[in-house]
Write a protein that holds these residues in place. Structure first.
Motif, mmCIF file in Angstrom:
data_model
loop_
_atom_site.group_PDB
_atom_site.id
_atom_site.type_symbol
_atom_site.label_atom_id
_atom_site.label_comp_id
_atom_site.label_asym_id
_atom_site.label_seq_id
_atom_site.Cartn_x
_atom_site.Cartn_y
_atom_site.Cartn_z
ATOM 1 N N GLU A 149 -18.042 -27.228 -8.624
ATOM 2 C CA GLU A 149 -17.768 -27.958 -9.902
ATOM 3 C C GLU A 149 -19.136 -28.809 -10.191
ATOM 4 O O GLU A 149 -19.474 -29.638 -9.095
ATOM 5 C CB GLU A 149 -16.668 -28.862 -9.417
ATOM 6 C CG GLU A 149 -16.231 -29.917 -10.479
ATOM 7 C CD GLU A 149 -14.984 -30.955 -10.088
ATOM 8 O OE1 GLU A 149 -14.785 -31.463 -8.801
ATOM 9 O OE2 GLU A 149 -14.519 -31.314 -11.025
ATOM 10 N N CYS A 150 -19.319 -29.015 -11.564
ATOM 11 C CA CYS A 150 -20.353 -29.889 -11.604
ATOM 12 C C CYS A 150 -20.063 -31.307 -11.578
ATOM 13 O O CYS A 150 -18.629 -31.831 -11.966
ATOM 14 C CB CYS A 150 -20.708 -29.728 -13.263
ATOM 15 S SG CYS A 150 -21.901 -30.776 -14.097
ATOM 16 N N ALA A 151 -20.777 -32.065 -11.139
ATOM 17 C CA ALA A 151 -20.435 -33.610 -10.966
ATOM 18 C C ALA A 151 -20.037 -34.246 -12.056
ATOM 19 O O ALA A 151 -19.350 -35.194 -12.145
ATOM 20 C CB ALA A 151 -21.727 -34.224 -10.190
ATOM 21 N N GLY A 152 -20.431 -33.781 -13.264
ATOM 22 C CA GLY A 152 -20.255 -34.215 -14.462
ATOM 23 C C GLY A 152 -18.990 -33.740 -15.161
ATOM 24 O O GLY A 152 -18.556 -34.399 -16.317
ATOM 25 N N GLU A 207 -20.872 -22.159 -16.714
ATOM 26 C CA GLU A 207 -22.455 -22.072 -16.611
ATOM 27 C C GLU A 207 -23.076 -23.371 -16.668
ATOM 28 O O GLU A 207 -22.853 -24.024 -18.129
ATOM 29 C CB GLU A 207 -23.191 -21.053 -17.523
ATOM 30 C CG GLU A 207 -22.771 -19.434 -17.248
ATOM 31 C CD GLU A 207 -23.251 -18.783 -18.266
ATOM 32 O OE1 GLU A 207 -22.687 -17.720 -18.511
ATOM 33 O OE2 GLU A 207 -24.505 -19.178 -18.889
ATOM 34 N N ARG A 208 -23.831 -23.933 -16.161
ATOM 35 C CA ARG A 208 -24.576 -25.167 -16.427
ATOM 36 C C ARG A 208 -26.166 -24.947 -15.981
ATOM 37 O O ARG A 208 -26.336 -24.602 -14.727
ATOM 38 C CB ARG A 208 -24.092 -26.361 -15.575
ATOM 39 C CG ARG A 208 -24.937 -27.526 -15.748
ATOM 40 C CD ARG A 208 -24.872 -28.268 -17.039
ATOM 41 N NE ARG A 208 -25.632 -29.490 -17.087
ATOM 42 C CZ ARG A 208 -26.604 -29.671 -18.010
ATOM 43 N NH1 ARG A 208 -27.157 -28.842 -18.675
ATOM 44 N NH2 ARG A 208 -27.111 -30.731 -17.800
ATOM 45 N N SER A 209 -26.902 -24.774 -16.933
ATOM 46 C CA SER A 209 -28.291 -24.459 -16.727
ATOM 47 C C SER A 209 -29.060 -25.500 -17.578
ATOM 48 O O SER A 209 -28.723 -25.633 -18.600
ATOM 49 C CB SER A 209 -28.630 -23.053 -17.248
ATOM 50 O OG SER A 209 -27.781 -22.243 -16.558
ATOM 51 N N GLY A 236 -21.984 -29.616 -7.830
ATOM 52 C CA GLY A 236 -22.242 -28.251 -8.530
ATOM 53 C C GLY A 236 -23.895 -28.175 -8.406
ATOM 54 O O GLY A 236 -24.507 -27.112 -7.987
ATOM 55 N N ASN A 237 -24.451 -29.457 -8.952
ATOM 56 C CA ASN A 237 -25.951 -29.296 -8.927
ATOM 57 C C ASN A 237 -26.818 -28.814 -7.673
ATOM 58 O O ASN A 237 -27.874 -28.474 -7.914
ATOM 59 C CB ASN A 237 -26.175 -30.794 -9.513
ATOM 60 C CG ASN A 237 -27.619 -30.924 -9.702
ATOM 61 O OD1 ASN A 237 -28.580 -31.262 -9.205
ATOM 62 N ND2 ASN A 237 -28.086 -30.430 -11.006
ATOM 63 N N MET A 238 -26.127 -29.139 -6.648
ATOM 64 C CA MET A 238 -26.738 -28.856 -5.331
ATOM 65 C C MET A 238 -26.789 -27.433 -4.900
ATOM 66 O O MET A 238 -27.783 -26.955 -4.138
ATOM 67 C CB MET A 238 -26.221 -29.748 -4.073
ATOM 68 C CG MET A 238 -26.039 -30.944 -4.674
ATOM 69 S SD MET A 238 -25.277 -31.949 -3.312
ATOM 70 C CE MET A 238 -26.877 -32.364 -1.972
ATOM 71 N N ARG A 264 -30.404 -38.397 -12.489
ATOM 72 C CA ARG A 264 -29.077 -37.671 -12.798
ATOM 73 C C ARG A 264 -28.375 -37.347 -11.625
ATOM 74 O O ARG A 264 -28.910 -37.463 -10.245
ATOM 75 C CB ARG A 264 -29.387 -36.247 -13.413
ATOM 76 C CG ARG A 264 -29.626 -36.385 -14.736
ATOM 77 C CD ARG A 264 -30.161 -35.169 -15.349
ATOM 78 N NE ARG A 264 -30.549 -34.936 -16.712
ATOM 79 C CZ ARG A 264 -29.762 -34.867 -17.668
ATOM 80 N NH1 ARG A 264 -28.614 -34.142 -17.195
ATOM 81 N NH2 ARG A 264 -30.040 -34.751 -18.903
ATOM 82 N N TYR A 265 -27.081 -37.050 -11.619
ATOM 83 C CA TYR A 265 -26.087 -36.801 -10.638
ATOM 84 C C TYR A 265 -26.061 -37.935 -9.426
ATOM 85 O O TYR A 265 -25.778 -37.689 -8.095
ATOM 86 C CB TYR A 265 -26.586 -35.558 -9.872
ATOM 87 C CG TYR A 265 -26.480 -34.422 -11.117
ATOM 88 C CD1 TYR A 265 -25.250 -33.860 -11.303
ATOM 89 C CD2 TYR A 265 -27.548 -33.860 -11.442
ATOM 90 C CE1 TYR A 265 -25.203 -32.958 -12.462
ATOM 91 C CE2 TYR A 265 -27.544 -33.025 -12.716
ATOM 92 C CZ TYR A 265 -26.065 -32.395 -13.109
ATOM 93 O OH TYR A 265 -26.097 -31.684 -13.952
ATOM 94 N N SER A 266 -26.361 -39.215 -9.694
ATOM 95 C CA SER A 266 -26.206 -40.162 -8.706
ATOM 96 C C SER A 266 -24.968 -40.889 -9.456
ATOM 97 O O SER A 266 -24.948 -41.141 -10.511
ATOM 98 C CB SER A 266 -27.403 -41.149 -8.237
ATOM 99 O OG SER A 266 -27.911 -41.335 -9.517
HETATM 100 MO MO LIG Z 1 -23.968 -30.027 -12.829
#
Ligand SMILES: [Mo]
Ligand SMILES: Nc1nc2c(c(=O)[nH]1)N[C@H]1C(S)=C(S)[C@@H](COP(=O)(O)O)O[C@H]1N2
Length: 444
Positions: free
Chosen positions: A174-177, A128-130, A276-278, A301-303
């Protein structure tokens, strides 16, 4: 050890007749064996190997069963919603840290990859990423609005979406992080879970986004859409319309049951293979637009930060990657002998074509067996037999996808991006096996 296996097999005529000599030979340095070894069950070879290595020690010397306590008394009654055995309590999303904001706010918990097998992540263990906690959304009140460059704006309740024809696909998120610690100067201590656990895979069922967009009528000027969540983070991402029309989905079900609140109940966007973020959770708005809106979650973020202070404008797809989950830190070796090395490989570009494993820190490689089904943009389980001689070893896995993309070494990735990239870390992980059998993360 090697002599021992060979002799046992050679002394068994049947095994030898049915299995070719090369099937049991070492195929790469430091004890990696042919990936088909464990598949040769019908040949009698496996039982020969088992006897030779002690793998079958417990089952070969059969003794009469004793009648256990749980056999003598009736078992417990039913429960409305099943839970895992309490003996499996360690299989969890880690120790949940106290929320710095009194029970709310941003955070993440990771899937315990090293305790799972197969390709599916059970819903209760999905990472979980929130960015601002999990909203408690009443599905009767929640609406999804599709507007912007469309012929006719539409709103959908969950009820309305349930009347559409559904599709299912197994897809990883998958979270990009994920794995970002591996950009660090020193090898971080950690487990498959703590280093790589912002990764999960489920069967998602819902309505293809293309169906809903077609119903709204796409204005030819629309080239992108913005997806927004109903949480207090108002997570917003710009997504190229081509991807939305290709394989994106408004997912209502996760492994057969309603999407879990933490994963986006009552509906989430699934953008297979991309950051994942998208995959916007608690999806409540899709606006068709001409250009990306440069939302905070795609700029600050996420770039992907590159060398020399430049950033990749957009890097959406998660490239091919793999990690060995068994053995791995916390899941060590118990004495020399035959083991199965197993792990996960995945690619946001398509299917996994091949996974290679090294037991000598990348000097030599052998192909692993891929467990079926091997699906595009899904986790793929790989396996390879390994005869551990009890000496030091460095285990690595390298994924290759069906576009020909090869998972990079740490050296290659840092050379290409520098070490401040933070996101999209997909370099090869090295697990060092000590003579004690303990496994630890190292840079090879
Ligand atoms: Mo993420
Ligand atoms: N609305 C909303 N969607 C969101 C998020 C969020 O905080 N809010 N987090 C994103 C991030 S960063 C990731 S990695 C994935 C995580 O999905 P999961 O929690 O279902 O594993 O959801 C994405 N979708």
């Amino acid at each position: 050890m090697s002599g021992c296996i060979m002799e046992t097999i050679c002394s068994r005529g049947r095994g030898l007749r049915l299995a070719k000599q090369h099937d049991i030979e070492q195929v790469a340095g430091n004890g990696l064996l042919d990936r088909r070894l464990f598949l040769l069950r019908s040949s009698g070879l496996v039982s020969a190997v088992g006897a030779a290595t002690g793998l079958a020690a417990t089952s070969a010397r059969a003794e009469p069963l004793t009648v256990a306590e749980w056999t003598k008394t009736p078992g417990s009654w039913f429960t409305p919603y099943g839970m895992p055995s309490h003996f499996e309590a360690k299989v969890a999303r880690g120790a949940i840290p106290a929320s710095p904001y009194g029970g709310f706010g941003p955070g993440s918990v990771r899937a315990p990859l090293q305790f799972l097998d197969g390709m599916i992540t059970p819903n209760g263990l999905h990472f979980e990423r929130s960015h601002n906690g999990v909203p408690d959304i009443d599905p009767e009140q929640h609406k999804l609005l599709i507007h912007g460059l469309v012929r006719q704006p539409l709103t959908f309740t969950r009820e309305a979406l349930l009347r559409y024809p559904m599709t299912s696909r197994i897809s990883f998120v998958e979270c990009a992080g994920n794995s970002g610690a591996l950009y660090g100067a020193n090898a971080a201590e950690g487990t498959a879970q703590s280093l790589h656990g912002l990764l999960s895979c489920a069967e998602w069922t819902g309505v293809p986004l293309s169906t809903l967009l077609d119903d709204a009528g796409i204005d030819p000027a629309a080239k992108w859409l913005v997806a927004e969540g109903a949480d207090a983070a108002s997570m917003s991402r710009s997504i190229p319309l081509a991807k939305a029309m290709d394989d994106a989905m408004v997912a209502l079900f996760q492994n057969g049951e309603a999407v879990r609140p933490s994963n986006g109940y009552p509906m989430r966007l699934l953008v297979p293979g991309w950051q994942g973020n998208m995959n916007v959770k608690w999806l409540h708005r899709i606006k068709l637009v001409r250009e990306p809106v440069m939302a905070k979650d795609e700029t600050s973020r996420y770039s992907l930060l590159l060398k020399g202070g430049k950033a990749a404008m957009f890097k959406f797809q998660m490239d091919a990657k793999s990690v060995i989950t068994k053995p791995s830190p916390g899941i060590g070796m118990r004495g020399p002998g035959l083991y199965e090395i197993s792990g996960l490989a995945w690619s946001g570009n398509g299917k996994i074509a091949k996974v290679e494993v090294s037991a000598d820190g990348g000097k030599s490689w052998a192909p692993a067996a891929l467990s079926e089904p091997v699906l595009s943009k899904a986790l793929t389980r790989f396996r390879i037999p390994w005869r551990w001689n009890g000496g030091p070893a460095v285990l690595q896995s390298r994924a290759i996808d069906d576009t020909g993309y090869v998972q990079p070494t740490r050296e290659q990735q840092i050379a290409a991006r520098g070490s401040r990239a933070q996101y999209h870390c997909n370099l090869i992980t090295s697990w060092q096996v000590a003579e004690s059998g303990e496994v630890k993360h190292v840079y090879a």
